[in-house]
Design a protein around this motif. Structure first.
Motif, PDB file in Angstrom:
ATOM      1  N   VAL A   1     -22.220 -89.273  13.982  1.00  0.00           N
ATOM      2  CA  VAL A   1     -23.237 -90.792  13.262  1.00  0.00           C
ATOM      3  C   VAL A   1     -23.949 -90.137  12.469  1.00  0.00           C
ATOM      4  CG1 VAL A   1     -24.919 -92.191  13.806  1.00  0.00           C
ATOM      5  CG2 VAL A   1     -23.474 -91.845  15.514  1.00  0.00           C
TER       6      VAL A   1
ATOM      7  N   ARG B   1     -26.943 -98.143   8.990  1.00  0.00           N
ATOM      8  CA  ARG B   1     -25.936 -98.154  10.423  1.00  0.00           C
ATOM      9  C   ARG B   1     -24.559 -99.110   9.628  1.00  0.00           C
ATOM     10  NH1 ARG B   1     -30.237 -99.133  13.721  1.00  0.00           N
ATOM     11  NH2 ARG B   1     -30.550-101.483  13.463  1.00  0.00           N
TER      12      ARG B   1
ATOM     13  N   ARG C   1     -20.230 -96.169   8.937  1.00  0.00           N
ATOM     14  CA  ARG C   1     -20.131 -96.398  10.547  1.00  0.00           C
ATOM     15  C   ARG C   1     -19.835 -95.529  11.266  1.00  0.00           C
ATOM     16  NH1 ARG C   1     -21.787-101.184  11.619  1.00  0.00           N
ATOM     17  NH2 ARG C   1     -21.454-102.708   9.962  1.00  0.00           N
ATOM     18  N   ASN C   2     -20.003 -95.101  12.501  1.00  0.00           N
ATOM     19  CA  ASN C   2     -19.326 -93.692  13.661  1.00  0.00           C
ATOM     20  C   ASN C   2     -17.918 -93.678  13.254  1.00  0.00           C
ATOM     21  OD1 ASN C   2     -22.397 -94.326  14.473  1.00  0.00           O
ATOM     22  ND2 ASN C   2     -21.803 -95.503  16.502  1.00  0.00           N
TER      23      ASN C   2
END
Length: 159
Positions: free
Chosen positions: A100, A113, A117-118
């Motif tokens: 992250v 967020r 994106r992760n």
């Protein structure tokens, strides 16, 4: 009736009583040889970005789990965070992990967020494949070392 005389029973008894200690050392030496084979393969497979993970790999005898009939060695990496020799992230490399990105100051968490994106960083396993590929070689090395040690112990007894 036959008359039987025994001689040397005391020497045989002393030799038999010395066997467990002699073979415990032989067993530990053989287990160390097998662990060394695995450790060398782990070090060969470890990623070398900065070299920290590779230098953090160790092999250690575990006295608490070892005995006269069993010797235990761990091959792993130092997991602490306190020194340059520790690689706390080794588990992430072995199994993969989610990344992250860090949120910069002044950006709302919701916006961050939405923009980032992760990302899953794939695994680069080095410990498990090293064991899987070298377990037979380690067993063979352990058998050879144990046979050599037993021959030495028998020669010592016969002196």
């Amino acid at each position: 009736m036959a008359n039987i005389q025994w001689s040397g029973l005391d020497q045989i008894q002393q030799n038999l009583l010395r066997l467990p200690a002699m073979f415990a050392d032989s067993l530990r030496s053989a287990a160390n040889t097998g662990a060394t084979v695995i450790k060398n393969e782990v070090m060969a497979r470890a990623p070398e970005d900065k070299g920290v993970l590779k230098s953090a790999i160790y092999q250690k005898h575990i006295d608490e789990l070892s005995g006269a009939d069993r010797q235990v060695y761990y091959v792993s990496w130092r997991k602490g965070k306190s020194s340059e020799l520790d690689a706390f992230y080794g588990k992430w490399v072995e199994y993969g992990h989610w990344y992250v990105p860090k949120k910069p100051k002044g950006v709302r968490a919701k916006d961050h967020r939405a923009a980032n994106r992760n990302v899953f960083v794939p695994a680069h396993p080095f410990l498990r494949p090293a064991f899987d590929t070298q377990k037979d070689a380690a067993l063979s090395a352990m058998r050879n070392k144990l046979a050599e040690n037993v021959r030495k112990a028998i020669a010592e007894i016969n002196r």
